[in-house]
Design a protein around this motif. Structure first.
Motif, PDB file in Angstrom:
ATOM      1  N   ASN A  61       0.818  -1.225  -0.002  1.00  0.00           N
ATOM      2  CA  ASN A  61       0.031   0.156  -0.049  1.00  0.00           C
ATOM      3  C   ASN A  61       0.963   1.175  -0.003  1.00  0.00           C
ATOM      4  OD1 ASN A  61      -2.492   1.720   0.325  1.00  0.00           O
ATOM      5  ND2 ASN A  61      -1.718   1.859   2.338  1.00  0.00           N
ATOM      6  N   ILE A  62       1.907   1.258   0.949  1.00  0.00           N
ATOM      7  CA  ILE A  62       2.525   2.379   0.914  1.00  0.00           C
ATOM      8  C   ILE A  62       3.539   2.429  -0.197  1.00  0.00           C
ATOM      9  CG2 ILE A  62       4.705   3.744   2.200  1.00  0.00           C
ATOM     10  CD1 ILE A  62       3.337   2.965   4.735  1.00  0.00           C
ATOM     11  N   ALA A  63       4.034   1.565  -0.539  1.00  0.00           N
ATOM     12  CA  ALA A  63       4.767   1.500  -1.948  1.00  0.00           C
ATOM     13  C   ALA A  63       4.070   2.183  -3.164  1.00  0.00           C
ATOM     14  CB  ALA A  63       5.171   0.267  -2.360  1.00  0.00           C
ATOM     15  N   SER A  64       2.464   1.847  -3.194  1.00  0.00           N
ATOM     16  CA  SER A  64       1.795   2.592  -4.397  1.00  0.00           C
ATOM     17  C   SER A  64       1.836   4.120  -4.109  1.00  0.00           C
ATOM     18  CB  SER A  64       0.394   1.982  -4.437  1.00  0.00           C
ATOM     19  OG  SER A  64      -0.063   2.217  -3.223  1.00  0.00           O
ATOM     20  N   LYS A  65       1.797   4.480  -2.875  1.00  0.00           N
ATOM     21  CA  LYS A  65       1.644   5.865  -2.344  1.00  0.00           C
ATOM     22  C   LYS A  65       2.798   6.468  -2.867  1.00  0.00           C
ATOM     23  CE  LYS A  65      -2.463   5.770  -0.234  1.00  0.00           C
ATOM     24  NZ  LYS A  65      -2.871   4.218  -0.545  1.00  0.00           N
ATOM     25  N   ILE A  66       4.111   6.067  -2.781  1.00  0.00           N
ATOM     26  CA  ILE A  66       5.494   6.492  -2.927  1.00  0.00           C
ATOM     27  C   ILE A  66       5.328   6.672  -4.531  1.00  0.00           C
ATOM     28  CG2 ILE A  66       7.820   6.129  -3.145  1.00  0.00           C
ATOM     29  CD1 ILE A  66       7.608   4.645  -0.424  1.00  0.00           C
ATOM     30  N   ARG A  67       5.045   5.671  -5.246  1.00  0.00           N
ATOM     31  CA  ARG A  67       5.001   5.690  -6.737  1.00  0.00           C
ATOM     32  C   ARG A  67       4.013   7.009  -7.321  1.00  0.00           C
ATOM     33  NH1 ARG A  67       4.743  -0.056  -6.183  1.00  0.00           N
ATOM     34  NH2 ARG A  67       6.830  -0.990  -6.874  1.00  0.00           N
ATOM     35  N   GLU A  68       3.019   6.963  -6.700  1.00  0.00           N
ATOM     36  CA  GLU A  68       2.110   8.121  -6.788  1.00  0.00           C
ATOM     37  C   GLU A  68       2.743   9.442  -6.597  1.00  0.00           C
ATOM     38  OE1 GLU A  68      -2.242  10.221  -5.428  1.00  0.00           O
ATOM     39  OE2 GLU A  68      -1.647   8.304  -4.874  1.00  0.00           O
ATOM     40  N   ILE A  69       3.421   9.607  -5.547  1.00  0.00           N
ATOM     41  CA  ILE A  69       4.025  10.921  -5.115  1.00  0.00           C
ATOM     42  C   ILE A  69       5.396  11.069  -6.364  1.00  0.00           C
ATOM     43  CG2 ILE A  69       5.498  12.058  -3.536  1.00  0.00           C
ATOM     44  CD1 ILE A  69       4.135  10.496  -1.409  1.00  0.00           C
ATOM     45  N   LEU A  70       6.199  10.108  -6.892  1.00  0.00           N
ATOM     46  CA  LEU A  70       7.157  10.376  -7.558  1.00  0.00           C
ATOM     47  C   LEU A  70       6.486  10.575  -8.917  1.00  0.00           C
ATOM     48  CD1 LEU A  70       9.331   7.049  -6.694  1.00  0.00           C
ATOM     49  CD2 LEU A  70       9.857   9.524  -5.917  1.00  0.00           C
ATOM     50  N   ASP A  71       5.421  10.253  -9.177  1.00  0.00           N
ATOM     51  CA  ASP A  71       4.809  10.381 -10.957  1.00  0.00           C
ATOM     52  C   ASP A  71       4.100  11.821 -10.799  1.00  0.00           C
ATOM     53  OD1 ASP A  71       5.330   8.005 -11.501  1.00  0.00           O
ATOM     54  OD2 ASP A  71       3.502   7.015 -11.410  1.00  0.00           O
ATOM     55  N   THR A  72       3.680  12.338  -9.691  1.00  0.00           N
ATOM     56  CA  THR A  72       2.773  13.467  -9.814  1.00  0.00           C
ATOM     57  C   THR A  72       3.362  14.625  -8.789  1.00  0.00           C
ATOM     58  OG1 THR A  72       1.129  13.062  -7.909  1.00  0.00           O
ATOM     59  CG2 THR A  72       0.774  12.124 -10.040  1.00  0.00           C
ATOM     60  N   GLY A  73       4.244  14.212  -7.780  1.00  0.00           N
ATOM     61  CA  GLY A  73       4.608  15.360  -6.873  1.00  0.00           C
ATOM     62  C   GLY A  73       3.613  15.497  -5.838  1.00  0.00           C
ATOM     63  N   SER A  74       2.564  14.774  -5.611  1.00  0.00           N
ATOM     64  CA  SER A  74       1.545  15.030  -4.666  1.00  0.00           C
ATOM     65  C   SER A  74       0.861  13.655  -4.312  1.00  0.00           C
ATOM     66  CB  SER A  74       0.587  15.986  -4.884  1.00  0.00           C
ATOM     67  OG  SER A  74      -0.124  15.576  -6.075  1.00  0.00           O
ATOM     68  N   LEU A  75      -0.040  13.888  -3.360  1.00  0.00           N
ATOM     69  CA  LEU A  75      -0.714  12.416  -2.861  1.00  0.00           C
ATOM     70  C   LEU A  75      -2.123  12.706  -2.581  1.00  0.00           C
ATOM     71  CD1 LEU A  75      -0.156   9.572  -2.441  1.00  0.00           C
ATOM     72  CD2 LEU A  75       0.099  10.144   0.265  1.00  0.00           C
ATOM     73  N   HIS A  76      -3.109  12.196  -3.605  1.00  0.00           N
ATOM     74  CA  HIS A  76      -4.413  12.364  -3.396  1.00  0.00           C
ATOM     75  C   HIS A  76      -4.931  12.019  -2.012  1.00  0.00           C
ATOM     76  CE1 HIS A  76      -8.652  12.629  -4.509  1.00  0.00           C
ATOM     77  NE2 HIS A  76      -8.711  11.357  -3.881  1.00  0.00           N
ATOM     78  N   LEU A  77      -4.429  11.002  -1.290  1.00  0.00           N
ATOM     79  CA  LEU A  77      -5.001  10.948   0.006  1.00  0.00           C
ATOM     80  C   LEU A  77      -4.741  11.845   0.935  1.00  0.00           C
ATOM     81  CD1 LEU A  77      -5.727   9.138   2.499  1.00  0.00           C
ATOM     82  CD2 LEU A  77      -3.548   8.137   2.498  1.00  0.00           C
ATOM     83  N   LEU A  78      -3.440  12.779   0.890  1.00  0.00           N
ATOM     84  CA  LEU A  78      -3.037  13.622   1.489  1.00  0.00           C
ATOM     85  C   LEU A  78      -4.122  14.776   1.246  1.00  0.00           C
ATOM     86  CD1 LEU A  78      -1.357  15.167   3.656  1.00  0.00           C
ATOM     87  CD2 LEU A  78       0.134  15.786   1.800  1.00  0.00           C
ATOM     88  N   HIS A  79      -4.436  15.227   0.287  1.00  0.00           N
ATOM     89  CA  HIS A  79      -5.346  16.242  -0.322  1.00  0.00           C
ATOM     90  C   HIS A  79      -6.804  15.949   0.352  1.00  0.00           C
ATOM     91  CE1 HIS A  79      -2.834  18.414  -2.732  1.00  0.00           C
ATOM     92  NE2 HIS A  79      -2.396  17.363  -3.491  1.00  0.00           N
TER      93      HIS A  79
END
Length: 550
Positions: A61-79
Motif C-alpha cells: 500500500n505505501i509503495a503505491s503511495k510512493i509511486r504516486e508521489i514520484l509520478d505526480t509530486g503529490s498524493l491524493h490521500l493527503l489532499h
C-alpha cells in the motif's frame, strides 16, 4: 533526489492519522518516512528497479503511495485529509505544547486553523475552557507562539547549504564573474537560516542581475537593482545578491557575514581608533585604509583573523586582540565516527556497507552502536562485527538511560563491548538521568545529551552540571551531527570545552549516506570553540582504544 519530498508527504499523512486517532496507520506511515529519510540512495532509482517493498516498513500500500508521489509530486490521500482537517500543521505543531491531539481538539472545538487563530483564541481565554487544557497550558501556548513564528521562518542549515552552493556555482560560471561567496548565517554555520546572502565581484553587474532574477529556482523578484537584487525562491526563502568592486570585497564579506553584534563591536573599535568601518571599507577620513580582504581589515583594527563560525561577539574579538584564538577542529581532523546504526537495529545498511562507505569518506575507523534492545544475542552481534575487514570497526552499543539513571542493560553485559553510548530517548528529569548514567564505569559517551530537535523540542537540561560531571567522570558528550539535532548545540560545546570535558562528533547515521552528516557536527563544534584535542574521535585508533580503556 525526491527522497525529502516523499518523506515529507508520508510524515504529513502520519500527522493527519494522529488527528483521526488511527495510531496503527500513523506509525506505519511514519516508519516508512523515516526509512526514506535515511535512505542512502535515490528513491526514484529504487522505484525504477521495483525494490520499494524491500525497504523496511514499506508494504504494497505505501509503495503505491510512493509511486504516486514520484509520478505526480503529490498524493491524493493527503489532499483528502487536508480537506477533512484544513489546518496549518507546520505552524501549529511548531508551538511547544501543541501536538496532533491538541490540534484536533482546537480545530473541532474552536475552529483554529492557523497561528493567528490560536493567538486570537488564547488571548480571549477560550482555550483554557477546553477539556484537558486549563489556564496554565493556555498561558504556555500563548508565550510560545512568537518563538514558533521565528522557527517557521528559519530552516535547518543542512537543508539550505546545498541550495546556496548551487546558486553560487551557477553565478560563478557566468562570464566576467571573478568571485562569489555565500555570506550571512550560512557562512557562520548557524544551525538555522533565515535567508541567503551572496556577494559577487563581476565586470558586468547588470548581466549578473539579469541571470540571478531569472533563475529557475526564483518564484518572485522582490526588488531588482543595478548592484543588489532580492528574490524569493521556490523553496520559500529569500535570497539577496550584491555586486561589489574587488577593492572592497573583503570589507563587504566581513560586514554581510555578521553577526550584527560582531559588526557593532568592530565599528566601535574603528571609531575608538579614529576610523569608520562599513561594507565599503575601513576609512580614516576620506582615505580607505583597508577593504580588499577580511584579513586586511581585521589587521588594521589590531586583530588576528577570526574564523566566521566564531563571529558572534562572545569573546572572540578580545581573544583576537590578545592572539589567543583557538585552532578550531576541522573535518580533516575527524578520523572516526563513534555512533551509527545498522540492520541489526533500526538502520537500513549492513555493517560492512557502513564500513566501506566510511572508508570512502576518509574515516580510519568506526564504531557501530546498535540499540541494545534489538540485540538479543550479544555474542552473535559481536562476531558479526569481527567479520568486517574494510576498516577497524569497534563493537559498540547504544543503551537507553532509564528514569532512575540506570541503564537498560546490565553492566556485566556491556563490559563485552568496546564502546558504550548512553542516551535518554523518552521522558523527563533528563539532568538527573544523565548524571546517574555517568556513575556507570562502562559508559563512554552520552548520546545527544539534551534531546533537542530543531524547531520542535528545546532542551530542558542543566548543561552546566552535566558538563562538570562528564569532565570528572571522563565521559565524552556527543555533538550529534544529525541536521535536526546538532546536540550538543554550539553554546553547550563551549561550556563543555571550558569545563575540560571531551566531546565526540558523531553522525548517529542510520544509513551509509548519513555518515556524511559529520560535517554539520564539525561546524557546531567549531562554533563552540572546540579544538582537535577536545574531540575524542580525532585520535588514532590505538590512542582511542587506550582512552576507552581497551
Amino acid at each position: 533526489m525526491k527522497n525529502r519530498l516523499v518523506a515529507q508527504i508520508l510524515n504529513r499523512v502520519a500527522d493527519f492519522m494522529d488527528l483521526k486517532g488511527d495510531e496503527f496507520r500513523s506509525k506505519a506511515y511514519r516508519r516508512a518516512a523515516r526509512t526514506i529519510e535515511l535512505l542512502g540512495e535515490d528513491i526514484e532509482e529504487v522505484a525504477a528497479q521495483d525494490r520499494l517493498q524491500e525497504l523496511p516498513g514499506v508494504g504494497r500500500n505505501i509503495a503505491s503511495k510512493i509511486r504516486e508521489i514520484l509520478d505526480t509530486g503529490s498524493l491524493h490521500l493527503l489532499h483528502e485529509l487536508m480537506e477533512e482537517y484544513p489546518v496549518d500543521f507546520d505552524a501549529l505543531l511548531s508551538v511547544e505544547g501543541v501536538g496532533p491531539r491538541t490540534v484536533k481538539l482546537l480545530y473541532e472545538e474552536l475552529g483554529i486553523k492557523t497561528l493567528d487563530d490560536l493567538e486570537y483564541q488564547a488571548k480571549r481565554h477560550r482555550i483554557r475552557r477546553l477539556r484537558g487544557m486549563g489556564e496554565k497550558k493556555e498561558k504556555a501556548i500563548l508565550s510560545n507562539i512568537e518563538l514558533a513564528r521565528s522557527r517557521i521562518t528559519r530552516k535547518p542549515l543542512a537543508y539550505i547549504v546545498p541550495l546556496a552552493q548551487r546558486i553560487k556555482s551557477e553565478v560563478m560560471d557566468l562570464e566576467g564573474v571573478q568571485r562569489v561567496e555565500v555570506a550571512g548565517s550560512i557562512r557562520r554555520g548557524r544551525e538555522t537560516v533565515g535567508d541567503i546572502d551572496i556577494l559577487v565581484t563581476a565586470r558586468d553587474p547588470e548581466m549578473v542581475m539579469d541571470y540571478f532574477t531569472s533563475m529557475e529556482t526564483v518564484r518572485e523578484v522582490v526588488v531588482r537593482g543595478p548592484r543588489k537584487s532580492t528574490v524569493r525562491l521556490v523553496e520559500d526563502l529569500d535570497c539577496d545578491l550584491r555586486v561589489f568592486d574587488d577593492g572592497v570585497f573583503g570589507s563587504a564579506l566581513l560586514y554581510f557575514t555578521g553577526s550584527w553584534e560582531f559588526n557593532v563591536e568592530l565599528r566601535r573599535i574603528a571609531q575608538s581608533m579614529g576610523m569608520k568601518l562599513s561594507e565599503y571599507g575601513l576609512f580614516r577620513g576620506d582615505e580607505r585604509v583597508a577593504g580588499r580582504t577580511e584579513e586586511e581589515v581585521l589587521e588594521a583594527l589590531g586583530l588576528t583573523y577570526i574564523e566566521p563560525e566564531l563571529r558572534e561577539n562572545r569573546g572572540e574579538i578580545e581573544a583576537a586582540r590578545e592572539r589567543r584564538l583557538p585552532e578550531l577542529v576541522s573535518s580533516e581532523d575527524v578520523r572516526g565516527d563513534l555512533h551509527m546504526h545498522s540492520l541489526h537495529s533500526d538502520g537500513i545498511d549492513s555493517i560492512a556497507d557502513l564500513a566501506s562507505y566510511a572508508e570512502t569518506l576518509g574515516r580510519e575507523y568506526i564504531a557501530v552502536t546498535d540499540h541494545a534492545r534489538y540485540i538479543s544475542d550479544p555474542d552473535s552481534y559481536l562476531r558479526s562485527i569481527e567479520g568486517v575487514d574494510e576498516i577497524p570497526v569497534l563493537a559498540g552499543v547504544e543503551v537507553s538511560i532509564l528514569a532512575d539513571g540506570s541503564l537498560e542493560v546490565p553492566g556485566d553485559v556491556l563490559e563485552d563491548f568496546d564502546l558504550v553510548v548512553a542516551s535518554v530517548h523518552d521522558g523527563f528529569n533528563v539532568t538527573e538521568r544523565l548524571l546517574g548514567a555517568m556513575d556507570h564505569d562502562v559508559v563512554d559517551i552520552i548520546g545527544h545529551p539534551t534531546g533537542r530537535v530543531l524547531g520542535t523540542r528545546e532542551p530542558v537540561v542543566d548543561i552546566e552540571r552535566v558538563t562538570e560531571r562528564a569532565a570528572e567522570a571522563g565521559v565524552a558528550l556527543e555533538v550529534n551531527s544529525n541536521p535536526l539535532r546538532l546536540d550538543l548545540r554550539d553554546t553547550h560545546v563551549r561550556m563543555a570545552v571550558d569545563a575540560g570535558c571531551r566531546v565526540a562528533i558523531n553522525s548517529d547515521a542510520h544509513s551509509r549516506g548519513a555518515l556524511e552528516n559529520i560535517r554539520w557536527g564539525v561546524i557546531t563544534a567549531r562554533r563552540g570553540w572546540a579544538e582537535p584535542d577536545d574531540v575524542i574521535n580525532t585520535m588514532g585508533i590505538r590512542k582511542l582504544r587506550r582512552w576507552l580503556g581497551g
